[in-house]
Scaffold this motif. Structure first.
Motif, mmCIF file in Angstrom:
data_model
loop_
_atom_site.group_PDB
_atom_site.id
_atom_site.type_symbol
_atom_site.label_atom_id
_atom_site.label_comp_id
_atom_site.label_asym_id
_atom_site.label_seq_id
_atom_site.Cartn_x
_atom_site.Cartn_y
_atom_site.Cartn_z
ATOM 1 N N ASN A 61 0.828 -1.214 0.000
ATOM 2 C CA ASN A 61 0.000 0.000 0.000
ATOM 3 C C ASN A 61 0.860 1.261 0.000
ATOM 4 O O ASN A 61 0.514 2.247 -0.646
ATOM 5 C CB ASN A 61 -0.935 0.011 1.207
ATOM 6 C CG ASN A 61 -2.069 -0.968 1.068
ATOM 7 O OD1 ASN A 61 -2.335 -1.479 -0.017
ATOM 8 N ND2 ASN A 61 -2.738 -1.249 2.164
ATOM 9 N N GLN A 62 1.972 1.230 0.711
ATOM 10 C CA GLN A 62 2.875 2.382 0.720
ATOM 11 C C GLN A 62 3.421 2.640 -0.686
ATOM 12 O O GLN A 62 3.509 3.792 -1.122
ATOM 13 C CB GLN A 62 4.028 2.163 1.706
ATOM 14 C CG GLN A 62 3.589 2.218 3.152
ATOM 15 C CD GLN A 62 4.676 1.767 4.116
ATOM 16 O OE1 GLN A 62 5.573 0.993 3.773
ATOM 17 N NE2 GLN A 62 4.572 2.251 5.352
ATOM 18 N N LEU A 63 3.756 1.576 -1.387
ATOM 19 C CA LEU A 63 4.254 1.727 -2.757
ATOM 20 C C LEU A 63 3.144 2.207 -3.693
ATOM 21 O O LEU A 63 3.362 3.106 -4.522
ATOM 22 C CB LEU A 63 4.837 0.404 -3.250
ATOM 23 C CG LEU A 63 5.494 0.411 -4.632
ATOM 24 C CD1 LEU A 63 6.544 1.502 -4.749
ATOM 25 C CD2 LEU A 63 6.097 -0.950 -4.932
ATOM 26 N N LEU A 64 1.946 1.638 -3.555
ATOM 27 C CA LEU A 64 0.819 2.096 -4.372
ATOM 28 C C LEU A 64 0.550 3.581 -4.141
ATOM 29 O O LEU A 64 0.342 4.338 -5.089
ATOM 30 C CB LEU A 64 -0.448 1.300 -4.031
ATOM 31 C CG LEU A 64 -0.503 -0.165 -4.430
ATOM 32 C CD1 LEU A 64 -1.746 -0.831 -3.846
ATOM 33 C CD2 LEU A 64 -0.457 -0.339 -5.926
ATOM 34 N N SER A 65 0.579 3.983 -2.903
ATOM 35 C CA SER A 65 0.330 5.384 -2.557
ATOM 36 C C SER A 65 1.396 6.296 -3.154
ATOM 37 O O SER A 65 1.085 7.362 -3.700
ATOM 38 C CB SER A 65 0.291 5.527 -1.034
ATOM 39 O OG SER A 65 -0.021 6.833 -0.669
ATOM 40 N N ALA A 66 2.654 5.879 -3.073
ATOM 41 C CA ALA A 66 3.744 6.684 -3.630
ATOM 42 C C ALA A 66 3.604 6.822 -5.144
ATOM 43 O O ALA A 66 3.792 7.914 -5.697
ATOM 44 C CB ALA A 66 5.097 6.051 -3.275
ATOM 45 N N LEU A 67 3.258 5.736 -5.819
ATOM 46 C CA LEU A 67 3.064 5.794 -7.274
ATOM 47 C C LEU A 67 1.925 6.745 -7.639
ATOM 48 O O LEU A 67 2.017 7.501 -8.607
ATOM 49 C CB LEU A 67 2.782 4.394 -7.831
ATOM 50 C CG LEU A 67 3.964 3.432 -7.873
ATOM 51 C CD1 LEU A 67 3.493 2.016 -8.164
ATOM 52 C CD2 LEU A 67 4.993 3.890 -8.897
ATOM 53 N N THR A 68 0.860 6.724 -6.845
ATOM 54 C CA THR A 68 -0.289 7.598 -7.098
ATOM 55 C C THR A 68 0.104 9.061 -6.913
ATOM 56 O O THR A 68 -0.270 9.913 -7.716
ATOM 57 C CB THR A 68 -1.457 7.228 -6.169
ATOM 58 O OG1 THR A 68 -1.786 5.861 -6.391
ATOM 59 C CG2 THR A 68 -2.667 8.071 -6.456
#
Length: 162
Positions: free
Chosen positions: A14-21
């Motif tokens: 989720n941290q990676l998904l959030s950063a990509l967003t």
């Protein structure tokens, strides 16, 4: 991350998904989300919301609704953020009538209690299409339901009247 054994927790994904967003890499985020599903990472409500937001930001709100269906199949309960994101996607795609229908359905069936963000999304969308009377009616509904309007709502209504 996908190749690590054991797999990192959903929180790390989720941290990676959030950063990509945040970097506006919506298609990369969706690709990672799909990979998570394929390898069996137990996606959370937060993961689903990020993926739905990416779809809507890419003007693929129908794909966002498909992900909403995945929420139900995976027993992930959508929240006010999920529905606000879908409403915003419909507004971004100039589908205000569909947004209105969804909003009414959410209230009628008590699927979620609208918050100031959801009301703001709807009022902004209604004003965008010149539906001033409906937007003002929505402001009154907010008041009746005890939801305090914010500066974004008042700004939208002021631009609506011009």
């Amino acid at each position: 991350m996908i190749q690590r054994k054991p797999l990192p927790s959903v929180i790390r994904f989720n941290q990676l998904l959030s950063a990509l967003t945040k970097l506006n890499h919506f298609s990369s985020c969706l690709h990672l989300f799909k990979q998570m599903c394929v390898i069996g990472v137990p996606v959370s409500e937060y993961s689903m919301n990020i993926a739905i937001k990416c779809c809507c930001q890419m003007s693929r709100t129908n794909d966002g609704f498909a992900l909403l269906g995945c929420c139900f199949r995976r027993a992930v309960v959508p929240d006010v953020f999920t529905f606000s994101t879908l409403l915003d996607g419909l507004v971004l795609e100039d589908r205000i009538l569909e947004a209105e229908r969804l909003f009414k359905k959410l209230i009628k069936h008590k699927l979620c209690e609208p918050n100031v963000v959801m009301y703001s999304t709807m009022i902004k969308g209604l004003c965008k299409f010149g539906n001033n009377d409906i937007a003002i009616g929505l402001l009154r509904l907010m008041d009746e339901r005890g939801c305090e309007p914010n500066v974004v709502i008042y700004s939208s209504l002021m631009r609506c009247e011009q």
